[in-house]
Every structure is written in C-alpha cells, then in structure tokens.
Motif scaffolding. Structure first.
Motif, PDB file in Angstrom:
ATOM      1  N   LEU A   1      37.392  48.680  41.655  1.00 45.32           N
ATOM      2  CA  LEU A   1      38.427  47.874  41.005  1.00 45.32           C
ATOM      3  C   LEU A   1      39.848  48.254  41.457  1.00 45.32           C
ATOM      4  O   LEU A   1      40.591  47.400  41.936  1.00 45.32           O
ATOM      5  CB  LEU A   1      38.311  48.013  39.479  1.00 45.32           C
TER       6      LEU A   1
ATOM      7  N   MET B   1      36.109  39.275  39.905  1.00 43.01           N
ATOM      8  CA  MET B   1      36.886  39.892  40.973  1.00 43.01           C
ATOM      9  C   MET B   1      37.055  38.878  42.103  1.00 43.01           C
ATOM     10  O   MET B   1      36.072  38.391  42.653  1.00 43.01           O
ATOM     11  CB  MET B   1      36.169  41.138  41.476  1.00 43.01           C
TER      12      MET B   1
ATOM     13  N   ARG C   1      38.592  36.906  28.658  1.00 44.58           N
ATOM     14  CA  ARG C   1      38.867  36.391  30.004  1.00 44.58           C
ATOM     15  C   ARG C   1      37.695  36.747  30.900  1.00 44.58           C
ATOM     16  O   ARG C   1      37.067  37.786  30.718  1.00 44.58           O
ATOM     17  CB  ARG C   1      40.156  37.032  30.561  1.00 44.58           C
ATOM     18  N   ASP C   2      37.415  35.904  31.902  1.00 43.72           N
ATOM     19  CA  ASP C   2      36.193  36.152  32.690  1.00 43.72           C
ATOM     20  C   ASP C   2      36.293  37.410  33.562  1.00 43.72           C
ATOM     21  O   ASP C   2      35.303  38.062  33.803  1.00 43.72           O
ATOM     22  CB  ASP C   2      35.814  34.919  33.531  1.00 43.72           C
ATOM     23  N   MET C   3      37.510  37.765  33.976  1.00 45.24           N
ATOM     24  CA  MET C   3      37.747  38.976  34.774  1.00 45.24           C
ATOM     25  C   MET C   3      36.834  39.065  35.982  1.00 45.24           C
ATOM     26  O   MET C   3      36.333  40.136  36.325  1.00 45.24           O
ATOM     27  CB  MET C   3      37.570  40.234  33.926  1.00 45.24           C
TER      28      MET C   3
ATOM     29  N   GLU D   1      42.341  46.059  30.702  1.00 49.64           N
ATOM     30  CA  GLU D   1      41.149  45.397  30.161  1.00 49.64           C
ATOM     31  C   GLU D   1      40.030  45.355  31.194  1.00 49.64           C
ATOM     32  O   GLU D   1      38.852  45.404  30.860  1.00 49.64           O
ATOM     33  CB  GLU D   1      41.472  43.965  29.735  1.00 49.64           C
ATOM     34  N   GLU D   2      40.435  45.243  32.478  1.00 49.79           N
ATOM     35  CA  GLU D   2      39.412  45.217  33.523  1.00 49.79           C
ATOM     36  C   GLU D   2      38.785  46.595  33.688  1.00 49.79           C
ATOM     37  O   GLU D   2      37.581  46.713  33.913  1.00 49.79           O
ATOM     38  CB  GLU D   2      40.017  44.709  34.847  1.00 49.79           C
TER      39      GLU D   2
ATOM     40  N   PRO E   1      34.104  39.798  27.914  1.00 46.53           N
ATOM     41  CA  PRO E   1      35.424  39.710  27.305  1.00 46.53           C
ATOM     42  C   PRO E   1      35.935  38.280  27.298  1.00 46.53           C
ATOM     43  O   PRO E   1      35.345  37.390  27.907  1.00 46.53           O
ATOM     44  CB  PRO E   1      36.286  40.591  28.195  1.00 46.53           C
TER      45      PRO E   1
ATOM     46  N   LEU F   1      36.360  46.852  30.906  1.00 44.92           N
ATOM     47  CA  LEU F   1      35.111  46.121  31.151  1.00 44.92           C
ATOM     48  C   LEU F   1      34.167  46.952  32.016  1.00 44.92           C
ATOM     49  O   LEU F   1      32.977  47.070  31.722  1.00 44.92           O
ATOM     50  CB  LEU F   1      35.409  44.782  31.836  1.00 44.92           C
TER      51      LEU F   1
END
Ligand SMILES: Nc1ncnc2c1ncn2[C@@H]1O[C@H](COP(=O)(O)OP(=O)(O)O)[C@@H](O)[C@H]1O
Ligand SMILES: [Mg+2]
Lengths: 264, 274
Positions: free
Chosen positions: A180, B92, B88-90, A161-162, B86, A165
């Motif tokens: 990432l 980093m 979830r805030d995700m 999912e990351e 999204p 994004l």
C-alpha cells in the motif's frame, strides 16, 4: 451484465510520445539553425560564440574521447543516482515509521543541503580518491534528499483508513509498506527522481572538477583552461543531451510503472 | 446457541480538542451464526465507529466486553478475523479487478496463483466476467462495489461487516445489487452485519433490523423480519413489509430528528450561552 466494452483509460501505451519527440526535434533544428545564422550574420567572434557547425566539427573529430567522457560521467551519475534513490527511499520509509528519527535527523538532512557541494568536494575526493567513487558519492549526496522528502510525504499521504483495511485483513507492517504505502508514494518518488537526475549529473561533473582523468567535467575544465571555445560548447551540449536522455528515461519508467497516476 | 459475536456495554468516546465526544454508548448486540442483520441509524450516530470496534481497529472504552463464540477477547484479537467492507471501496488503482479481489486472500497467505484461480472461478457470481484485467478507473460505481464485495467474500471468514456498501449507488443499481447480494449470501452462508440508512434495504435484506439512536449511539430497537426467503423484489409492497416499515420509520424518524437538532445546536450556538 454487459459485455466488456469498457471505456479505455490511460494504460501503458504511452500515446503521443513519438509525436512530441518529432515536434521537439524540429524545434531543436530550428534553434540550431537560428544560432548558426545569427553568428554568421552578426559576425560574432568565434572566441565568444562559435557557430554550431564548428562545435559539431570539433565533436566529430574528438568523438572517441568525447564518447568516453560521456560514458564516464553517465556511469558516475547513474551510480550516484541509484545509491541516492536507495538511500533516499530508505530514509523516507524510516522517517515515516519513526517520528523521533525524523525529528532528530531531518533537520540535519535539510542543513546538509544548505552547504554547497563546492564547499567540501575536495574533502570527498580526498576520502574517496580520484576515481568513480568520489563522483558517485557527490551525486548521491545531491540526489538523495528530494527522494527522501518525497518518499516521506508520499507515505504520509496514504489514507489511514486504507491502512486500517489492510490491518483487518491481517496485514503486518511490511505488507502494508509493500502493498500500500510504497505504491501510493511511487508517483511522488518519481517526481523526486526526475529532479534527482539533474542533480546527479551536476554532482558527477563537479566531482570531476576536484580531480579526475576522464569525464565531461574534465572536458569542460580543460577546454576552459585551453581557451578552446568549440570544445567548451561541445562539452556543454553533450552534458545537456546526456542529462536530457537520463531525464527522458525516468519519464518513460514513470509512465510504465505509475501509469495509473494522472500527471507524468 | 452461543452467539457468534456478542457485544456487551460497548462504549467509545473520542477526545476532540478539549472536549470528549461520546460516539457510541452501551451498545449491546449479538450475532448468531448465519444471521443477516441490518443496522440503520441517522448519520453520525456511531455506526462506522461500532464497525471499527468489531473489526479490531478501535479499542472500546473500558467496561465493555467483546465475546467471540462465547469467549471474552481483547479488541485487537478481532484483527484478521472478520471480513470488513468499508464505506468507500478503497480499491487499489494499480491492481486489476482480479488482483484487487484477491488482496485480502493474498494477505491471508493464500498463494497468488491459487487465489487468482479461485477468483477467476467466481467472476460470474460477482458479475465481473470479462472485466478481470480491467483497472478500477475503468469501472462503474456498481462494478467497483462488486469488486470490493468480492474481495470481502474471498477473505474466508464466518462474519462479514458491510458498511453502507450500496450507499453511493443509484436506486436501480442498488435494487439489483441487493437481490444479487442475497443470492450470493444464500449460496455462501455467512454471518452478516450490514449498515444502511435505507429502511427498505434494511428490511428487504435482514433477518433482523437494529435501529441505532442518535449520538451517542446505542441499539434503540431490534425488530425481527419474519418475511420468508428467498424474497421476491415485489415483497416491498406486501402488507407485512409495509407494516415493518411503518414501525421502523417511526423509530428512525425520531432519532433523525434528534440528530438533526443536535447538529443545528452545534452550528448555531445556543443564545443562552452568549
Ligand atoms: N477518530 C475520531 N475522532 C473523533 N471523532 C470521531 C472519530 N471517529 C468518529 N468520530 C465522531 O463520532 C461520531 C460517529 O461517527 P461515525 O461512527 O462515523 O458515524 P456514522 O458511521 O454513523 O455516520 C461522529 O460524530 C464523528 O464525528
Ligand atoms: Mg459511517
């Protein structure tokens, strides 16, 4: 909105390291003292186990040569380790990107680690000569593998999912890797590097056994043939200290660069 | 007016083992420029799936059409064109608040220094002044959500998709964040599609509320919200609000019941099958 009175988490400061070092130093001194006392009290023959005082005396009198040996071995190990990390990280990235490559090559990587280095150290010295190169190659050979595997598993652990994004932000493959995947994999890469440090030292020393004029491996080998037990122990202690120093350096780097990750 | 985005007969089925699960089916919806549209529906009805289609991450099944500004486009055309937040805030963990906020802009090609400067200037608006050098682990849930919203706003796109941005917040923080979001939105006129499962939130924020059916999800009802803006917090006790809520509750309850029944069927096998 309240003023910045936020809770303070584990950010760079590296707390407690100095305290730990002091405790560990005390333990070391106690162990050496116990060794000294035991050898004297039990009247152990110096040919079996010399007292640390004799070992340190030998170290002191041979300090210039020994320092040179430490320097040589450290240099070989670091060179091999650096190459091993680069090669390991690149392999891990390639495997994570190309499943086919992983299926084709990873089994051979695993198999390569099952062949003890002793089995073909001689060949490597024949190929790369008597100097630094052959030792660095052996150190690389031993240290790249854990790094490759942990890079791969670290990248695999990234939440899809990351990745999604970042793609919605218009990120391409390289940007996703750089911004990432590698940062996410960094803690597990560091875990592998901690392991690789010891392996690189072993690689350098074993490489020296197959032919070298300088280094801790040479010190150990000649001491063994000359039956010079104090010198042998001096070599052992110096190897341990050098390996530990390398390991500690990696731990410090890990605390500096992956402070956001709990274990370390 | 040509809608900003129009979906026509969008469906998506997932292969789960040997089964095919339809997540959304024949979704039709249009977003006009400057609209704030809210989307409610029972959980598992396909809201996030719909969003993943709208941001270009998921290709819909053939037969559906995506139009942007009146032009028919392929699914992945939307990648990089819609600002997505999204569920979830995700954030980093290794980036500071400021650097998390500029992530999307940075990927979009804005030089880091320029992006940071812009972000510093909007810290007040997002209630993050003084926290720019903190890391996500040091923030409360509400603040993390604001950083994620700031990241979305800083990705300069006409359309924003927000997937339950306040879903995990407590009621008080949530009410505060809703008012705050409306203020920010009114200052930065964007087209917003906002997912929520909170009916009050859907009415309070939206120009229109879309109700999604139980899975396979489609748009079951579309209700305009003719409440004037700016909206005061006590509007939720006004008669027109309560009336809208009554209508929506009935529709959503109905779908939630269906979703719940479907879930029970999956957990407790039908005795007739045995
Ligand atoms: N990648 C996927 N593969 C298989 N099934 C999925 C996938 N994504 C979502 N689903 C299923 O599609 C349905 C809708 O999911 P989702 O869109 O996340 O619902 P919501 O956001 O409304 O809660 C759910 O039943 C979910 O299990
Ligand atoms: Mg969802």
């Amino acid at each position: 909105m309240s003023a910045p009175s936020a809770p303070v988490p584990a950010v760079p400061g590296v707390p407690g390291v100095a305290g730990n070092a002091a405790i560990q130093l005390i333990a070391l001194v106690v162990m050496l003292a116990a060794w000294e006392v035991a050898v004297r009290a039990l009247d152990v023959s110096p040919g079996k186990l010399p007292p640390p005082s004799a070992v340190f005396a030998t170290m002191w009198s041979g300090r210039v040569a020994l320092a040179g040996a430490v320097g040589t071995t450290l240099y070989e190990a670091l060179l091999g380790l650096a190459a091993g990390i680069v090669f390991g990280v690149l392999s891990g990235i390639s495997f994570s990107r190309f499943r086919l490559l992983e299926r084709m090559l990873l089994p051979y990587f695993v198999a390569s680690q099952a062949v003890p280095i002793i089995a073909f150290g001689a060949i490597i010295v024949m190929w790369f000569g008597n100097g630094v190169a052959s030792k660095a190659v052996i150190a690389t050979y031993l240290s790249f593998f854990p790094v490759a595997v942990n890079t791969l598993t670290g990248i695999r652990r990234v939440n899809p999912e990351e990745v999604g994004l970042l793609r919605t932000f218009g990120a391409g493959t390289m940007e996703i890797l750089w911004k990432l995947q590698l940062p996410t994999a960094l803690p597990s890469i560091f875990t592998a590097v901690r392991l690789a440090v010891g392996l690189a030292m072993v690689g350098a020393i074993v490489g020296e056994w197959f032919g070298a004029s300088q280094g801790l491996g040479v010190v150990l080998l000649t001491a063994m043939f000359d039956n010079h037990v104090e010198q042998l122990w001096a070599g052992i202690l110096l190897t341990g200290v050098t390996g530990t120093a390398l390991f500690a350096a990696v731990v410090l780097l890990q605390r500096k660069f992956v402070w956001w990750h709990a274990d370390g | 007016m040509t809608p900003k985005i129009r979906l026509q007969n969008i469906s998506k089925r997932f292969a789960v083992g040997s089964n095919v699960v339809p997540a959304v089916e024949n979704v039709n919806l249009s977003l006009n420029s400057g609209d704030f549209v809210t989307l409610v529906g029972p959980s598992g009805c396909g809201k996030s799936t719909l969003f993943n289609i709208l941001v270009g991450l998921l290709a819909p099944d053939s037969g559906g059409e995506l139009h942007i500004d009146g032009k028919l486009v392929a699914a992945d055309h939307l990648l990089g064109r819609v600002a997505f937040m999204p569920q979830r805030d995700m954030l980093m963990p290794w980036r500071t608040v400021l650097d998390n906020a500029i992530l999307a802009a940075e990927i979009d090609g804005v030089p880091r220094a320029a992006a940071r400067k812009r972000a510093l200037d909007s810290l007040d608006r997002f209630g993050l002044r003084g926290f720019e050098n903190h890391h996500p682990a040091q923030l409360s849930g509400g603040m993390r959500q604001r950083v994620a919203l700031m990241r979305t706003f800083m990705f300069d796109r006409d359309v924003m998709l927000l997937d339950e941005p306040f879903g995990a917040l407590d009621a008080l923080t949530r009410a505060m964040m809703q008012r705050w979001l409306l203020e920010v939105w009114e200052g930065a006129k964007r087209t917003v599609l906002f997912i929520t499962h909170d009916i009050d939130e859907a009415i309070f924020l939206g120009d229109r509320v879309l109700v999604m059916s139980a899975r396979p999800g489609h748009i079951k009802m579309e209700l305009p919200v003719p409440l004037p803006r700016p909206r005061a917090p006590d509007i939720i006790t006004s008669a027109p609000f309560v009336e809208l809520k009554r209508t929506l509750l009935a529709a959503v309850e109905d779908e939630s019941r269906k979703a719940f029944a479907a879930m029970n069927r999956e957990i407790l096998p039908d005795p007739a099958d045995a």
